[in-house]
Design an enzyme around this catalytic site. Structure first.
Site, PDB file in Angstrom:
ATOM      1  N   ASN A 290      -1.067 -11.965   1.524  1.00 31.25           N
ATOM      2  CA  ASN A 290      -1.365 -11.644   0.124  1.00 31.25           C
ATOM      3  C   ASN A 290      -2.423 -10.551   0.138  1.00 31.25           C
ATOM      4  O   ASN A 290      -3.592 -10.829   0.397  1.00 31.25           O
ATOM      5  CB  ASN A 290      -1.883 -12.897  -0.601  1.00 31.25           C
ATOM      6  N   TRP A 291      -1.965  -9.341  -0.128  1.00 33.30           N
ATOM      7  CA  TRP A 291      -2.909  -8.217  -0.063  1.00 33.30           C
ATOM      8  C   TRP A 291      -3.876  -8.201  -1.246  1.00 33.30           C
ATOM      9  O   TRP A 291      -4.838  -7.439  -1.253  1.00 33.30           O
ATOM     10  CB  TRP A 291      -2.142  -6.880  -0.035  1.00 33.30           C
ATOM     11  N   LYS A 292      -3.583  -9.004  -2.259  1.00 34.02           N
ATOM     12  CA  LYS A 292      -4.378  -8.993  -3.500  1.00 34.02           C
ATOM     13  C   LYS A 292      -4.471  -7.553  -4.023  1.00 34.02           C
ATOM     14  O   LYS A 292      -3.550  -6.764  -3.805  1.00 34.02           O
ATOM     15  CB  LYS A 292      -5.762  -9.610  -3.284  1.00 34.02           C
TER      16      LYS A 292
ATOM     17  N   GLU B 217      -6.447 -17.290  -8.412  1.00 32.05           N
ATOM     18  CA  GLU B 217      -7.160 -16.204  -9.102  1.00 32.05           C
ATOM     19  C   GLU B 217      -6.520 -15.921 -10.455  1.00 32.05           C
ATOM     20  O   GLU B 217      -7.203 -15.544 -11.404  1.00 32.05           O
ATOM     21  CB  GLU B 217      -7.193 -14.949  -8.206  1.00 32.05           C
TER      22      GLU B 217
ATOM     23  N   GLU C 227      -3.466 -24.292  -1.531  1.00 33.84           N
ATOM     24  CA  GLU C 227      -4.641 -23.449  -1.323  1.00 33.84           C
ATOM     25  C   GLU C 227      -5.851 -24.070  -2.030  1.00 33.84           C
ATOM     26  O   GLU C 227      -6.030 -23.859  -3.237  1.00 33.84           O
ATOM     27  CB  GLU C 227      -4.396 -22.061  -1.913  1.00 33.84           C
TER      28      GLU C 227
ATOM     29  N   GLY D  72     -11.054 -17.064   0.336  1.00 31.80           N
ATOM     30  CA  GLY D  72     -11.980 -15.934   0.417  1.00 31.80           C
ATOM     31  C   GLY D  72     -13.421 -16.335   0.695  1.00 31.80           C
ATOM     32  O   GLY D  72     -14.327 -15.525   0.575  1.00 31.80           O
TER      33      GLY D  72
ATOM     34  N   SER E 112      -8.746 -18.993   3.768  1.00 26.68           N
ATOM     35  CA  SER E 112      -9.494 -18.553   4.953  1.00 26.68           C
ATOM     36  C   SER E 112      -8.788 -18.869   6.262  1.00 26.68           C
ATOM     37  O   SER E 112      -9.433 -19.132   7.279  1.00 26.68           O
ATOM     38  CB  SER E 112     -10.919 -19.118   4.936  1.00 26.68           C
TER      39      SER E 112
ATOM     40  N   GLY F 276      -4.883 -14.238   2.893  1.00 28.31           N
ATOM     41  CA  GLY F 276      -5.475 -13.166   2.098  1.00 28.31           C
ATOM     42  C   GLY F 276      -6.169 -12.156   2.988  1.00 28.31           C
ATOM     43  O   GLY F 276      -5.550 -11.267   3.569  1.00 28.31           O
ATOM     44  N   GLY F 277      -7.480 -12.321   3.143  1.00 23.64           N
ATOM     45  CA  GLY F 277      -8.300 -11.344   3.877  1.00 23.64           C
ATOM     46  C   GLY F 277      -7.731 -10.931   5.224  1.00 23.64           C
ATOM     47  O   GLY F 277      -7.673  -9.736   5.544  1.00 23.64           O
TER      48      GLY F 277
HETATM   49  C1  PEP Z   1      -5.151 -16.090  -0.749  1.00 24.57           C
HETATM   50  O1  PEP Z   1      -5.506 -15.121  -1.410  1.00 24.57           O
HETATM   51  O2  PEP Z   1      -4.107 -16.672  -1.056  1.00 24.57           O
HETATM   52  C2  PEP Z   1      -5.997 -16.514   0.373  1.00 24.57           C
HETATM   53  C3  PEP Z   1      -5.692 -17.608   1.019  1.00 24.57           C
HETATM   54  O3  PEP Z   1      -7.085 -15.728   0.663  1.00 24.57           O
HETATM   55  P1  PEP Z   1      -8.027 -15.836   1.982  1.00 24.57           P
HETATM   56  O4  PEP Z   1      -7.098 -15.979   3.164  1.00 24.57           O
HETATM   57  O5  PEP Z   1      -8.784 -14.560   1.986  1.00 24.57           O
HETATM   58  O6  PEP Z   1      -8.878 -17.050   1.813  1.00 24.57           O
END
Ligand code: PEP
Length: 252
Positions: free
Chosen positions: A8-10, A100, A169, A175, A213, A234-235
């Site tokens: 997920n590049w957001k 989000e 999640e 994040g 994370s 995500g990240g």
């Molecule tokens: C996400 O945005 O779905 C996510 C899990 O982010 P991160 O891996 O950065 O916690």
């Protein structure tokens, strides 16, 4: 079950950065891979992915996904992107109900369920995100919250429910660098699997991803759990070596 690793590049990226990242990913994926891989890019970059795929055949190893979809088919909904549009640009997946969007855009369980439905109708697999906040976890309400969120999607999507992907999640892990332990995550995944089993004979083929994370260091232990069928990242999906390490962990 084949695992699924979804990035997920957001709201990150640029034409130049995306091209470099996709080239590195496409070049780094082992050809004999069993795990499915998808990147969910910001809507303006769907076209870039398609264009790049013409000149970079290795990109066919990566599926394309979007990060949201309108619950409406078309019409006077300024700013929204329809499922048919995503389909036209080659999306195979779309994230719905990311925390989000629930948090900053007031998305309700019912709206998320409608988004999953319109995606399915367009032939796109919705990755339905659910998860409790820190306050809810500390109040001992995790199970109640995730079951309520999933129940809305089951209610609206009926017999199609086995076609969705679920992403658990925990909001407090997204994040933040705080990850649910493999045991904590597995406990919730088992609850969700049981809920799906009560709704469909095909619950064993519904992928339940963990997100929050997940990174190159912790992926293997999370992905080793019996009901964790992949990850929503995500990240770490913005760093090719980390994302490739997670895919390799899923493949092991
Ligand atoms: C996400 O945005 O779905 C996510 C899990 O982010 P991160 O891996 O950065 O916690």
């Amino acid at each position: 079950m084949k695992k699924l690793i979804a990035g997920n590049w957001k709201m990150n990226g640029s034409l130049a950065a995306n091209q470099a990242l996709l080239q590195e990913l496409a070049g780094g994926l082992p050809p004999q891979r069993r795990t499915d891989v998808v990147v969910c890019v910001p809507a303006p970059y769907l076209a870039q992915f398609r264009a790049l795929a013409q000149t970079l055949p290795e990109l066919s190893a990566i599926d394309l996904g979007a990060q949201d979809v309108s619950p409406h088919a078309s019409g006077a909904y300024t700013g929204e992107v329809g499922a048919a549009m995503l389909k036209e640009f080659g999306c195979r997946y779309v994230i719905v109900g990311h925390s989000e969007r629930r948090q900053y855009h007031g998305e309700t369980d019912a709206l998320v369920a409608d988004k999953a439905k319109i995606a399915l109708a367009a032939g796109i697999t919705p990755i339905v995100c659910i998860g409790e906040t820190l306050a809810e976890r500390e109040a001992g309400r995790t199970e109640e919250v995730v079951k309520r969120q999933l129940a809305a999607v089951i209610h609206t999507n009926g017999h199609c429910i086995s076609e969705i992907v679920v992403a658990y999640e925990p909001v407090w892990a997204i994040g933040t660098g705080k990850t649910a332990t493999p045991e904590e995550a597995q406990a919730v995944h088992a609850v969700l699997r049981a809920q799906l089993k009560a709704a469909t004979d095909h619950a064993d083929r519904v992928k339940i991803l963990y997100g929050g994370s997940m990174n190159a260091a912790n992926a293997a232990s999370l992905l080793a759990q019996p009901d964790i069928d992949g990850g929503l990242i995500g990240g770490a999906s913005l760093k090719a070596p980390d994302f490739l390490t997670i895919v390799a962990a899923a493949d092991a």
